[in-house]
Design a protein around this motif. Structure first.
Motif, PDB file in Angstrom:
ATOM      1  N   LEU A   1      31.801  33.560  55.120  1.00 11.13           N
ATOM      2  CA  LEU A   1      32.426  32.295  54.715  1.00 11.13           C
ATOM      3  C   LEU A   1      32.489  32.165  53.194  1.00 11.13           C
ATOM      4  N   LYS A   2      31.412  32.552  52.529  1.00 12.22           N
ATOM      5  CA  LYS A   2      31.402  32.502  51.062  1.00 12.22           C
ATOM      6  C   LYS A   2      32.456  33.443  50.484  1.00 12.22           C
ATOM      7  N   ALA A   3      32.605  34.610  51.088  1.00 15.12           N
ATOM      8  CA  ALA A   3      33.606  35.572  50.618  1.00 15.12           C
ATOM      9  C   ALA A   3      35.027  35.029  50.809  1.00 15.12           C
ATOM     10  N   ILE A   4      35.285  34.415  51.950  1.00 16.95           N
ATOM     11  CA  ILE A   4      36.604  33.824  52.204  1.00 16.95           C
ATOM     12  C   ILE A   4      36.887  32.720  51.189  1.00 16.95           C
TER      13      ILE A   4
ATOM     14  N   LEU B   1      47.354  23.667  49.979  1.00 16.75           N
ATOM     15  CA  LEU B   1      46.724  23.912  51.268  1.00 16.75           C
ATOM     16  C   LEU B   1      46.488  25.405  51.419  1.00 16.75           C
ATOM     17  N   SER B   2      45.259  25.764  51.733  1.00 19.19           N
ATOM     18  CA  SER B   2      44.881  27.168  51.832  1.00 19.19           C
ATOM     19  C   SER B   2      44.527  27.564  53.260  1.00 19.19           C
ATOM     20  N   HIS B   3      43.716  26.737  53.919  1.00 20.29           N
ATOM     21  CA  HIS B   3      43.208  27.032  55.251  1.00 20.29           C
ATOM     22  C   HIS B   3      42.869  25.730  55.960  1.00 20.29           C
ATOM     23  N   TYR B   4      42.447  25.877  57.198  1.00 17.35           N
ATOM     24  CA  TYR B   4      41.821  24.783  57.937  1.00 17.35           C
ATOM     25  C   TYR B   4      40.453  25.280  58.380  1.00 17.35           C
ATOM     26  N   ILE B   5      39.490  24.373  58.370  1.00 15.96           N
ATOM     27  CA  ILE B   5      38.160  24.708  58.848  1.00 15.96           C
ATOM     28  C   ILE B   5      37.784  23.698  59.932  1.00 15.96           C
ATOM     29  N   ALA B   6      37.197  24.194  60.997  1.00 17.93           N
ATOM     30  CA  ALA B   6      36.793  23.338  62.109  1.00 17.93           C
ATOM     31  C   ALA B   6      35.332  23.579  62.447  1.00 17.93           C
TER      32      ALA B   6
ATOM     33  N   GLY C   1      37.912  18.779  62.276  1.00 18.34           N
ATOM     34  CA  GLY C   1      38.767  19.690  61.525  1.00 18.34           C
ATOM     35  C   GLY C   1      39.150  19.130  60.172  1.00 18.34           C
ATOM     36  N   TYR C   2      39.262  20.030  59.197  1.00 15.62           N
ATOM     37  CA  TYR C   2      39.570  19.616  57.832  1.00 15.62           C
ATOM     38  C   TYR C   2      40.557  20.592  57.196  1.00 15.62           C
ATOM     39  N   PRO C   3      41.525  20.071  56.454  1.00  7.18           N
ATOM     40  CA  PRO C   3      42.351  20.970  55.649  1.00  7.18           C
ATOM     41  C   PRO C   3      41.524  21.428  54.440  1.00  7.18           C
ATOM     42  N   VAL C   4      41.770  22.644  54.006  1.00  2.21           N
ATOM     43  CA  VAL C   4      41.045  23.199  52.857  1.00  2.21           C
ATOM     44  C   VAL C   4      42.062  23.521  51.777  1.00  2.21           C
ATOM     45  N   PHE C   5      41.781  23.047  50.575  1.00  2.00           N
ATOM     46  CA  PHE C   5      42.693  23.226  49.452  1.00  2.00           C
ATOM     47  C   PHE C   5      42.085  24.168  48.423  1.00  2.00           C
ATOM     48  N   ASP C   6      42.941  24.937  47.766  1.00  6.04           N
ATOM     49  CA  ASP C   6      42.461  25.826  46.704  1.00  6.04           C
ATOM     50  C   ASP C   6      42.311  25.030  45.415  1.00  6.04           C
TER      51      ASP C   6
ATOM     52  N   ASN D   1      39.800  32.972  48.269  1.00  3.27           N
ATOM     53  CA  ASN D   1      40.919  32.032  48.326  1.00  3.27           C
ATOM     54  C   ASN D   1      40.758  30.847  47.388  1.00  3.27           C
ATOM     55  N   LYS D   2      39.732  30.903  46.574  1.00  2.00           N
ATOM     56  CA  LYS D   2      39.486  29.922  45.526  1.00  2.00           C
ATOM     57  C   LYS D   2      39.354  28.489  46.052  1.00  2.00           C
ATOM     58  N   TRP D   3      38.492  28.348  47.068  1.00  3.79           N
ATOM     59  CA  TRP D   3      38.117  27.010  47.521  1.00  3.79           C
ATOM     60  C   TRP D   3      36.624  26.920  47.673  1.00  3.79           C
ATOM     61  N   ALA D   4      36.111  25.704  47.633  1.00  8.56           N
ATOM     62  CA  ALA D   4      34.663  25.491  47.610  1.00  8.56           C
ATOM     63  C   ALA D   4      34.131  25.145  48.991  1.00  8.56           C
ATOM     64  N   LEU D   5      32.955  25.665  49.282  1.00  3.02           N
ATOM     65  CA  LEU D   5      32.275  25.341  50.536  1.00  3.02           C
ATOM     66  C   LEU D   5      31.349  24.142  50.388  1.00  3.02           C
ATOM     67  N   ASN D   6      31.188  23.657  49.148  1.00  4.73           N
ATOM     68  CA  ASN D   6      30.207  22.599  48.923  1.00  4.73           C
ATOM     69  C   ASN D   6      30.628  21.245  49.490  1.00  4.73           C
ATOM     70  N   ASN D   7      31.816  21.157  50.067  1.00  3.94           N
ATOM     71  CA  ASN D   7      32.240  19.913  50.710  1.00  3.94           C
ATOM     72  C   ASN D   7      31.540  19.715  52.051  1.00  3.94           C
ATOM     73  N   TRP D   8      30.951  20.775  52.586  1.00  2.25           N
ATOM     74  CA  TRP D   8      30.330  20.732  53.907  1.00  2.25           C
ATOM     75  C   TRP D   8      28.927  21.322  53.839  1.00  2.25           C
ATOM     76  N   ASP D   9      28.121  20.932  54.784  1.00  2.00           N
ATOM     77  CA  ASP D   9      26.764  21.471  54.898  1.00  2.00           C
ATOM     78  C   ASP D   9      26.839  22.728  55.780  1.00  2.00           C
ATOM     79  N   ILE D  10      27.363  23.798  55.210  1.00  2.00           N
ATOM     80  CA  ILE D  10      27.634  25.027  55.960  1.00  2.00           C
ATOM     81  C   ILE D  10      26.360  25.622  56.554  1.00  2.00           C
ATOM     82  N   LYS D  11      25.275  25.615  55.812  1.00  2.00           N
ATOM     83  CA  LYS D  11      24.043  26.248  56.299  1.00  2.00           C
ATOM     84  C   LYS D  11      23.552  25.605  57.591  1.00  2.00           C
ATOM     85  N   ASN D  12      23.537  24.281  57.638  1.00  2.00           N
ATOM     86  CA  ASN D  12      23.104  23.611  58.870  1.00  2.00           C
ATOM     87  C   ASN D  12      24.176  23.690  59.950  1.00  2.00           C
ATOM     88  N   SER D  13      25.423  23.642  59.543  1.00  2.00           N
ATOM     89  CA  SER D  13      26.513  23.724  60.528  1.00  2.00           C
ATOM     90  C   SER D  13      26.488  25.055  61.263  1.00  2.00           C
ATOM     91  N   LEU D  14      26.198  26.133  60.560  1.00  2.00           N
ATOM     92  CA  LEU D  14      26.130  27.442  61.209  1.00  2.00           C
ATOM     93  C   LEU D  14      25.026  27.501  62.260  1.00  2.00           C
TER      94      LEU D  14
END
Length: 171
Positions: free
Chosen positions: A48-51, A161-166, A151-156, A55-68
């Motif tokens: 996820l960090k590599a993606i 708009l770059s991706h969607y994350i769910a 679900g959330y749109p992800v912006f660079d 694609n030049k977007w931040a993961l800090n909008n979500w609590d990825i560690k707990n979500s995983l």
């Protein structure tokens, strides 16, 4: 000194008369499952960090560690083709991550899926807005399950708009 020799001989006789029984190591199975989960968690986090970096977007909008740990994470491109699915998807619906890559999330839907809810999700995607819906999805074996999808749109960094994350979990 002789007392010690007598003691050792007695212990040797005692041990030679024991009828030992071997038992399987059941704890190894649990340990192995745990190690596999930890390995997959770190693999998914790194992917996820590599993606995000690529694609030049931040993961800090979500609590990825707990979500995983608690949810399945799916990332699609703007055409809604799945480019990433966390390893815990297997526990939720029986699919391996490699089986869903390149497909759309519609692969989880079927006859029992509520078309109104499906249209609400589609409209949120077209409007490039976040959504939270519970929908009936299908497991690999054909069984249905209630799936809560956030679900959330992800912006660079340019605001495109770059991706969607769910973030999904069985409801």
């Amino acid at each position: 000194m002789s007392d010690l020799k007598q003691y050792e001989e007695t212990i040797a006789v005692y041990n030679s008369n024991l009828k030992g029984k071997s038992t399987p190591i059941y704890s190894w199975d649990f340990h192995n499952v745990f190690l596999e989960q930890v390995k997959n968690y770190h693999f998914d986090l790194a992917k996820l960090k590599a993606i995000a970096t690529q694609n030049k977007w931040a993961l800090n909008n979500w609590d990825i560690k707990n979500s995983l740990k608690e949810e399945v994470i799916i990332v699609t491109d703007v055409k809604l083709q799945i480019i990433f699915a966390s390893h815990n998807i297997v526990e939720m619906n029986g699919y391996l991550p490699t089986e869903v890559i390149g497909k759309t999330p519609r692969m989880f839907q079927g006859v029992a899926t509520n078309e109104d809810v499906s249209n609400e999700i589609r409209n949120a995607l077209l409007d490039i807005k976040p959504f939270e819906k519970t929908i009936i999805n299908y497991k690999k074996n054909g069984e249905t399950y209630q799936c809560l999808i956030k679900g959330y749109p992800v912006f660079d960094i340019r605001g495109q708009l770059s991706h969607y994350i769910a973030f999904e979990k069985a409801a």
